[in-house]
Design an enzyme around this catalytic site. Structure first.
Site, mmCIF file in Angstrom:
data_model
loop_
_atom_site.group_PDB
_atom_site.id
_atom_site.type_symbol
_atom_site.label_atom_id
_atom_site.label_comp_id
_atom_site.label_asym_id
_atom_site.label_seq_id
_atom_site.Cartn_x
_atom_site.Cartn_y
_atom_site.Cartn_z
ATOM 1 N N HIS A 1 -4.661 -9.956 -8.265
ATOM 2 C CA HIS A 1 -3.808 -10.573 -9.279
ATOM 3 C C HIS A 1 -4.554 -11.029 -10.529
ATOM 4 O O HIS A 1 -3.940 -11.422 -11.512
ATOM 5 C CB HIS A 1 -2.946 -11.658 -8.644
ATOM 6 C CG HIS A 1 -2.021 -11.038 -7.638
ATOM 7 N ND1 HIS A 1 -1.118 -10.046 -7.991
ATOM 8 C CD2 HIS A 1 -1.939 -11.163 -6.296
ATOM 9 C CE1 HIS A 1 -0.492 -9.625 -6.908
ATOM 10 N NE2 HIS A 1 -0.967 -10.279 -5.863
ATOM 11 N N HIS B 1 -6.578 -4.013 -3.518
ATOM 12 C CA HIS B 1 -5.566 -3.053 -3.087
ATOM 13 C C HIS B 1 -5.307 -2.084 -4.237
ATOM 14 O O HIS B 1 -4.751 -2.472 -5.263
ATOM 15 C CB HIS B 1 -4.286 -3.827 -2.717
ATOM 16 C CG HIS B 1 -3.183 -2.968 -2.174
ATOM 17 N ND1 HIS B 1 -2.015 -3.507 -1.677
ATOM 18 C CD2 HIS B 1 -3.061 -1.620 -2.036
ATOM 19 C CE1 HIS B 1 -1.225 -2.531 -1.257
ATOM 20 N NE2 HIS B 1 -1.829 -1.375 -1.482
ATOM 21 N N ARG C 1 -3.125 0.412 -5.422
ATOM 22 C CA ARG C 1 -1.780 0.915 -5.115
ATOM 23 C C ARG C 1 -1.551 2.271 -5.756
ATOM 24 O O ARG C 1 -2.117 2.576 -6.807
ATOM 25 C CB ARG C 1 -0.723 -0.070 -5.633
ATOM 26 C CG ARG C 1 -0.496 -1.238 -4.707
ATOM 27 C CD ARG C 1 0.647 -2.100 -5.219
ATOM 28 N NE ARG C 1 1.060 -3.042 -4.222
ATOM 29 C CZ ARG C 1 2.074 -2.859 -3.372
ATOM 30 N NH1 ARG C 1 2.809 -1.769 -3.435
ATOM 31 N NH2 ARG C 1 2.365 -3.761 -2.478
ATOM 32 N N ARG D 1 -0.370 -0.718 -10.148
ATOM 33 C CA ARG D 1 0.263 -1.832 -10.877
ATOM 34 C C ARG D 1 -0.713 -2.976 -11.155
ATOM 35 O O ARG D 1 -0.494 -3.761 -12.056
ATOM 36 C CB ARG D 1 1.481 -2.359 -10.135
ATOM 37 C CG ARG D 1 1.154 -3.075 -8.847
ATOM 38 C CD ARG D 1 2.373 -3.688 -8.232
ATOM 39 N NE ARG D 1 3.271 -2.682 -7.707
ATOM 40 C CZ ARG D 1 4.184 -2.925 -6.760
ATOM 41 N NH1 ARG D 1 4.308 -4.149 -6.281
ATOM 42 N NH2 ARG D 1 4.962 -1.985 -6.304
ATOM 43 N N GLU E 1 -7.925 -1.999 0.366
ATOM 44 C CA GLU E 1 -6.596 -1.837 0.958
ATOM 45 C C GLU E 1 -5.920 -0.654 0.283
ATOM 46 O O GLU E 1 -5.961 -0.526 -0.940
ATOM 47 C CB GLU E 1 -5.750 -3.084 0.724
ATOM 48 C CG GLU E 1 -6.262 -4.322 1.411
ATOM 49 C CD GLU E 1 -5.441 -5.553 1.058
ATOM 50 O OE1 GLU E 1 -5.740 -6.612 1.609
ATOM 51 O OE2 GLU E 1 -4.530 -5.447 0.217
ATOM 52 N N THR F 1 3.144 -6.348 -0.217
ATOM 53 C CA THR F 1 3.211 -5.621 1.054
ATOM 54 C C THR F 1 4.105 -6.390 2.020
ATOM 55 O O THR F 1 3.720 -7.421 2.550
ATOM 56 C CB THR F 1 1.785 -5.467 1.632
ATOM 57 O OG1 THR F 1 0.920 -5.057 0.579
ATOM 58 C CG2 THR F 1 1.765 -4.443 2.731
ATOM 59 N N GLU G 1 -5.533 -6.208 11.107
ATOM 60 C CA GLU G 1 -5.262 -7.395 10.297
ATOM 61 C C GLU G 1 -3.811 -7.777 10.574
ATOM 62 O O GLU G 1 -2.887 -6.997 10.304
ATOM 63 C CB GLU G 1 -5.491 -7.121 8.810
ATOM 64 C CG GLU G 1 -5.156 -8.374 7.983
ATOM 65 C CD GLU G 1 -5.722 -8.369 6.582
ATOM 66 O OE1 GLU G 1 -6.762 -7.722 6.345
ATOM 67 O OE2 GLU G 1 -5.115 -9.028 5.723
ATOM 68 N N HIS H 1 -1.919 -12.664 4.277
ATOM 69 C CA HIS H 1 -0.663 -12.581 3.526
ATOM 70 C C HIS H 1 0.047 -13.930 3.448
ATOM 71 O O HIS H 1 0.530 -14.443 4.437
ATOM 72 C CB HIS H 1 0.312 -11.538 4.078
ATOM 73 C CG HIS H 1 1.312 -11.129 3.035
ATOM 74 N ND1 HIS H 1 1.146 -10.017 2.243
ATOM 75 C CD2 HIS H 1 2.439 -11.710 2.621
ATOM 76 C CE1 HIS H 1 2.150 -9.928 1.405
ATOM 77 N NE2 HIS H 1 2.943 -10.949 1.606
HETATM 78 N N1 PXP Z 1 -4.129 -8.712 3.493
HETATM 79 C C1 PXP Z 1 -3.440 -7.593 3.172
HETATM 80 C C2 PXP Z 1 -3.572 -6.403 4.055
HETATM 81 C C3 PXP Z 1 -2.642 -7.550 2.006
HETATM 82 O O1 PXP Z 1 -1.978 -6.416 1.707
HETATM 83 C C4 PXP Z 1 -2.601 -8.670 1.169
HETATM 84 C C5 PXP Z 1 -1.819 -8.625 -0.097
HETATM 85 O O2 PXP Z 1 -0.513 -8.447 0.165
HETATM 86 C C6 PXP Z 1 -3.327 -9.807 1.543
HETATM 87 C C7 PXP Z 1 -4.075 -9.803 2.701
HETATM 88 C C8 PXP Z 1 -3.354 -11.039 0.687
HETATM 89 O O3 PXP Z 1 -2.117 -11.623 0.608
HETATM 90 P P1 PXP Z 1 -1.880 -12.776 -0.443
HETATM 91 O O4 PXP Z 1 -2.107 -12.190 -1.791
HETATM 92 O O5 PXP Z 1 -0.473 -13.188 -0.201
HETATM 93 O O6 PXP Z 1 -2.867 -13.866 -0.128
#
Ligand code: PXP
Length: 251
Positions: free
Chosen positions: A17, A50, A52, A56, A77, A108, A158, A201
């Site tokens: 982000h 990640h 994608r 994005r 990821e 996700t 995970e 997550h």
């Molecule tokens: N782990 C995985 C596999 C994810 O895809 C994500 C992002 O969705 C995260 C961890 C981190 O999640 P968050 O950004 O909500 O902390």
């Protein structure tokens, strides 16, 4: 093999982000590679990003820039597509975490459907492992998915804690307790059959404790909250506070 692993709990910082913010304007700022360096200085154990399909947030150039900027292990990821497999084999990150991806989702939303996709995933994972990556599958805390993850050759699961984060957002409830029980039992089962267990997550300062206390979990991957909190208290302080909460819960 059941029970505590005696391994310290690692923190993987997801920097997606930072790229979301950069892309809102275009240009170079804020720079995800700089965020990765700061995360390293703040004591993160790994950097997660990640890539994608729709690019994005993180783009291909971020992956190489982040890999060059830090010495920490990189956890890439990605969706289980041919394009991503070629990228992972080319860049050789320390770990690859396979996640489900839908274009229309904001993040996700669920776990990977491993059970029932055995043959495809087994063939997909083999070249990643040959390229030296540790392969992780992002799954719901469900015994059938854990079992399938081991069958297809993943070394890590995970556990998707999004449902826990949602059900426990307003304090304790029957749903919240049930979700935590599912996580505890999936983690124990995964460890018992020889898989390393990670979780992630939707984790934040308020809800990380019970997840950090699951004895078999050895890594948390946290992104959105840390980057948001960095706006208020800085990335260094946000990561250090998260680490403090994790250590407290582990004791
Ligand atoms: N782990 C995985 C596999 C994810 O895809 C994500 C992002 O969705 C995260 C961890 C981190 O999640 P968050 O950004 O909500 O902390």
């Amino acid at each position: 093999m059941n029970g505590r692993t005696d391994q310290p709990l690692r923190l993987g910082v997801n920097i997606d982000h930072v790229a979301t913010l950069r892309n809102a304007r275009g240009g170079r700022d804020p720079d995800p590679a700089r965020a990765a360096q700061l995360a390293q200085q703040a004591g993160a154990d790994g950097i997660t990003l990640h890539l994608r399909e729709d690019r994005r947030h993180i783009v291909d150039a971020d992956l190489s820039a982040v890999m060059a900027a830090v010495t920490l292990p990189i956890n890439l990821e990605m969706a289980a597509t041919a394009e991503m497999q070629a990228i992972a084999v080319k860049y050789r990150p320390h770990a690859v975490c396979l996640v489900p991806e839908r274009r229309e989702e904001r993040t996700t939303e669920g776990g990977l459907e491993v059970a029932g996709d055995d043959n495809r995933l087994r063939d997909y994972i083999a070249p990643l492992r040959d390229a030296g990556a540790r392969v992780s599958l992002f799954i719901a805390p469900d015994e059938a998915q854990v079992e399938a993850a081991a069958r297809v050759g993943a070394q890590i699961v995970e556990l998707h804690v999004g449902a826990y984060a949602e059900h426990c957002a307003n304090g304790q409830s029957a749903e919240c307790d049930a979700e935590l029980r599912r996580l505890f039992s999936a983690a124990a089962f995964a460890h018992e059959i020889g898989l390393e267990v990670h979780a992630g997550h939707g984790l934040n300062f308020n809800n990380v404790g019970p997840i950090a206390a699951i004895p078999e979990v050895v890594e948390l991957n946290i992104g959105h909250f840390l980057i948001g909190e960095a706006v208020f208290i800085g990335l260094d302080a946000a990561i250090r506070e998260m680490r403090r909460q994790m250590i407290l819960a582990r004791m």
